[in-house]
Scaffold this active site. Structure first.
Site, PDB file in Angstrom:
ATOM      1  N   GLU A 156      -2.079  -8.994 -27.310  1.00 35.42           N
ATOM      2  CA  GLU A 156      -2.186  -7.684 -28.348  1.00 35.42           C
ATOM      3  C   GLU A 156      -0.460  -7.743 -29.188  1.00 35.42           C
ATOM      4  O   GLU A 156      -0.627  -7.522 -30.265  1.00 35.42           O
ATOM      5  CB  GLU A 156      -1.938  -6.362 -27.547  1.00 35.42           C
ATOM      6  CG  GLU A 156      -1.926  -5.210 -28.313  1.00 35.42           C
ATOM      7  CD  GLU A 156      -3.284  -5.101 -29.298  1.00 35.42           C
ATOM      8  OE1 GLU A 156      -3.072  -4.945 -30.342  1.00 35.42           O
ATOM      9  OE2 GLU A 156      -4.473  -5.159 -28.548  1.00 35.42           O
ATOM     10  N   GLU A 191      -0.928 -10.024 -37.589  1.00 37.68           N
ATOM     11  CA  GLU A 191      -1.105  -9.138 -38.862  1.00 37.68           C
ATOM     12  C   GLU A 191      -0.127  -8.915 -39.807  1.00 37.68           C
ATOM     13  O   GLU A 191      -0.278  -8.891 -40.885  1.00 37.68           O
ATOM     14  CB  GLU A 191      -2.056  -7.842 -38.104  1.00 37.68           C
ATOM     15  CG  GLU A 191      -3.416  -8.168 -37.537  1.00 37.68           C
ATOM     16  CD  GLU A 191      -3.807  -6.861 -37.044  1.00 37.68           C
ATOM     17  OE1 GLU A 191      -3.026  -5.668 -36.902  1.00 37.68           O
ATOM     18  OE2 GLU A 191      -5.027  -6.828 -36.246  1.00 37.68           O
TER      19      GLU A 191
END
Length: 129
Positions: free
Chosen positions: A67, A74
């Protein structure tokens, strides 16, 4: 030596800032945290052996690491390609897939480790009622 110590403290501060950012901005990180908490509470309740704890801790760390890396990917893609781009989409999708693979593996590992003792405890509880 003093510089070495202060630079290590800075490294930890940066890492905790990153951890805080992920928890503050990523809804899935909260889902991972809630599920990890339930798993840890169940593990204590089931009195799991040390090896089971080792696997659970490694698996939990794997999901969080995926994560965190996905969030970093991103951010870098958003910086490098503020406008939508097909390659940026692929990079983001692949990062998300890495989190999905880690989460699915964690579910299977959780079922393998927690399932049998949890089932036995529930059967015992039902038969004693």
């Amino acid at each position: 030596m003093k510089h070495f110590f202060y630079s290590r403290v800075d490294s930890f501060r940066h890492a905790f800032r990153g951890w805080h950012y992920v928890l503050r901005t990523q809804k899935n990180a909260w889902i991972h945290s809630a599920i990890a908490t339930v798993v840890f509470v169940l593990g204590v309740w089931l009195n799991l052996p040390a090896r089971a704890w080792a696997v659970i801790i490694l698996t939990t760390a794997e999901v969080f690491a995926a994560e965190f890396m996905n969030t970093a990917i991103e951010a870098v893609f958003d910086l490098a390609s503020p406008d939508p781009h097909p390659l940026a989409k692929i990079g983001k999708d692949v990062g998300a897939a890495a989190v999905l693979v880690a989460a699915l593996a964690a579910i299977l590992i959780g079922l393998l480790i927690l399932g049998p003792p949890l089932w036995a405890k529930l059967i015992s509880f039902i038969s004693n009622s």
